[in-house]
Design a protein around this motif. Structure first.
Motif, PDB file in Angstrom:
ATOM      1  N   LEU A 119       0.827  -1.206   0.000  1.00  0.00           N
ATOM      2  CA  LEU A 119       0.000   0.000   0.000  1.00  0.00           C
ATOM      3  C   LEU A 119       0.855   1.246   0.000  1.00  0.00           C
ATOM      4  O   LEU A 119       0.559   2.224  -0.687  1.00  0.00           O
ATOM      5  CB  LEU A 119      -0.932  -0.007   1.222  1.00  0.00           C
ATOM      6  N   GLU A 120       1.905   1.188   0.777  1.00  0.00           N
ATOM      7  CA  GLU A 120       2.791   2.342   0.870  1.00  0.00           C
ATOM      8  C   GLU A 120       3.402   2.641  -0.494  1.00  0.00           C
ATOM      9  O   GLU A 120       3.462   3.787  -0.931  1.00  0.00           O
ATOM     10  CB  GLU A 120       3.881   2.052   1.900  1.00  0.00           C
ATOM     11  N   ARG A 121       3.835   1.582  -1.145  1.00  0.00           N
ATOM     12  CA  ARG A 121       4.457   1.728  -2.473  1.00  0.00           C
ATOM     13  C   ARG A 121       3.437   2.305  -3.458  1.00  0.00           C
ATOM     14  O   ARG A 121       3.693   3.302  -4.130  1.00  0.00           O
ATOM     15  CB  ARG A 121       4.949   0.349  -2.948  1.00  0.00           C
ATOM     16  N   ILE A 122       2.246   1.707  -3.501  1.00  0.00           N
ATOM     17  CA  ILE A 122       1.231   2.148  -4.456  1.00  0.00           C
ATOM     18  C   ILE A 122       0.827   3.591  -4.202  1.00  0.00           C
ATOM     19  O   ILE A 122       0.718   4.391  -5.128  1.00  0.00           O
ATOM     20  CB  ILE A 122      -0.008   1.222  -4.390  1.00  0.00           C
ATOM     21  N   SER A 123       0.653   3.933  -2.928  1.00  0.00           N
ATOM     22  CA  SER A 123       0.176   5.292  -2.647  1.00  0.00           C
ATOM     23  C   SER A 123       1.236   6.327  -2.987  1.00  0.00           C
ATOM     24  O   SER A 123       0.922   7.415  -3.460  1.00  0.00           O
ATOM     25  CB  SER A 123      -0.248   5.425  -1.188  1.00  0.00           C
ATOM     26  N   SER A 124       2.518   5.982  -2.780  1.00  0.00           N
ATOM     27  CA  SER A 124       3.539   6.982  -3.106  1.00  0.00           C
ATOM     28  C   SER A 124       3.620   7.144  -4.624  1.00  0.00           C
ATOM     29  O   SER A 124       3.800   8.256  -5.130  1.00  0.00           O
ATOM     30  CB  SER A 124       4.893   6.608  -2.503  1.00  0.00           C
ATOM     31  N   GLN A 125       3.410   6.034  -5.347  1.00  0.00           N
ATOM     32  CA  GLN A 125       3.386   6.140  -6.812  1.00  0.00           C
ATOM     33  C   GLN A 125       2.201   6.985  -7.268  1.00  0.00           C
ATOM     34  O   GLN A 125       2.337   7.848  -8.141  1.00  0.00           O
ATOM     35  CB  GLN A 125       3.277   4.737  -7.435  1.00  0.00           C
TER      36      GLN A 125
END
Ligand SMILES: [Zn+2]
Length: 315
Positions: free
Chosen positions: A19-25
């Motif tokens: 989730l962290e990765r997706i949201s930062s993208q």
């Protein structure tokens, strides 16, 4: 994967890293002025979140905003607008950045609070009683937990608060007062069953500590049913209308006199107070009232049965 989503202990935290990765993208795409691509990323995140979670609601909202056709006047200022919108208050960004820490803290918190709990009662009663008491509180919490899970509602593992009791955090949103009352009363009901189990062990072994544990469990659960604050009784009484609260008050006075247990005066006082709080439900709930009074009576019976000859003090 769907099984992992429903992990009662950590909810969205199961997929914290992804989730962290997706949201930062997604945020980067928003900053680059590519709302539609950002929207795709957010929708990906949505698949990893439990549908009823606040994070999921926030993401749906975000995706909806991004899906709207950009108005001409916002075109030029797109970047700064997105930047300002993604200020430090974006709840998902905060939740996600904390997710990993939270996961670690949650486990640590559970262990630390359990240790502190043991510590407090160890000092008071000795190790054996301390452990037994923690076990009883755990069973109380499991009463809530099982009832919540049985209804298909999300629940988290219990958190222990030294000297205060423990609580199960769960989402009460969209849940009727009657259901909330039943979930609240399931803890004291389990506490009653645990007390009975301890009393039976005492009966068979003659070992006084089991009688002490049984009585302590009954007493603590009656205290927990004082209908105020965040106590289980405070949650349960919300389902009772004025007349039913009068019945509760009357029952507590009767239990006090019948079982000679002064702790019921406290419950009666709480019930009296709740006659004036004007938070009455739209409909009465005979079921909740009967459940509440039955659990109180059952606990009173245990206290009364173990009253007198049983030494309860530290040994
Ligand atoms: Zn409880």
């Amino acid at each position: 994967m769907s099984a992992a989503l429903e992990c009662p202990r950590c909810h969205a935290l199961v997929h914290a890293e992804a989730l962290e990765r997706i949201s930062s993208q997604a945020r980067e795409l928003e900053n680059q002025g590519k709302p539609l691509e950002a929207r795709e990323r957010w929708l990906e995140a949505l698949q990893l979140l439990p549908a009823e979670s606040t994070q999921a609601a926030w993401v749906r909202d975000r995706a909806r905003q991004l899906g709207l056709p950009a108005r001409p006047e916002t075109q030029a200022g797109t970047k700064s607008k997105w930047a300002s919108k993604l200020g430090p208050l974006a709840p998902l960004a905060i939740a996600l950045s904390k997710a990993k820490v939270l996961l670690a803290v949650f486990k640590l918190n559970f262990l630390l609070s359990l240790a502190a709990f043991i510590g407090v009662y160890w000092a008071l009663w000795g190790l054996k009683f301390g452990l037994g008491f923690v076990g009883l509180i755990f069973l109380h919490e499991m009463g809530h937990f099982i009832d919540i899970k049985r209804r298909g509602l999300p629940a988290e593992m219990p958190v222990f608060l030294p000297g205060l009791g423990a609580y199960v955090r769960w989402q009460a949103l969209g849940v009727s007062r009657e259901t909330r009352a039943a979930v609240s009363l399931a803890g004291p009901l389990a506490g009653f069953l645990a007390a009975v189990a301890c009393a039976l062990v005492w009966w068979h072994t003659g070992s006084g500590i089991w009688a002490a544990l049984a009585r302590a469990s009954a007493w603590l659960n009656v205290l927990n049913l004082i209908p105020v604050w965040v106590l289980d009784g405070g949650q349960a009484v919300a389902a009772l209308d004025k007349q039913e609260r009068v019945w509760l008050l009357t029952s507590c006075l009767a239990l006090w006199l019948l079982f000679d247990q002064r702790v019921f005066i406290l419950v009666a006082l709480g019930a009296g107070f709740r006659l004036f709080t004007k938070d009455f439900p739209p409909q009465p709930s005979r079921t909740s009232t009967a459940y509440f009074i039955s659990v109180l009576t059952a606990l009173g019976l245990v206290m009364w049965a173990l009253h007198g000859p049983v030494a309860l003090g530290p040994r």
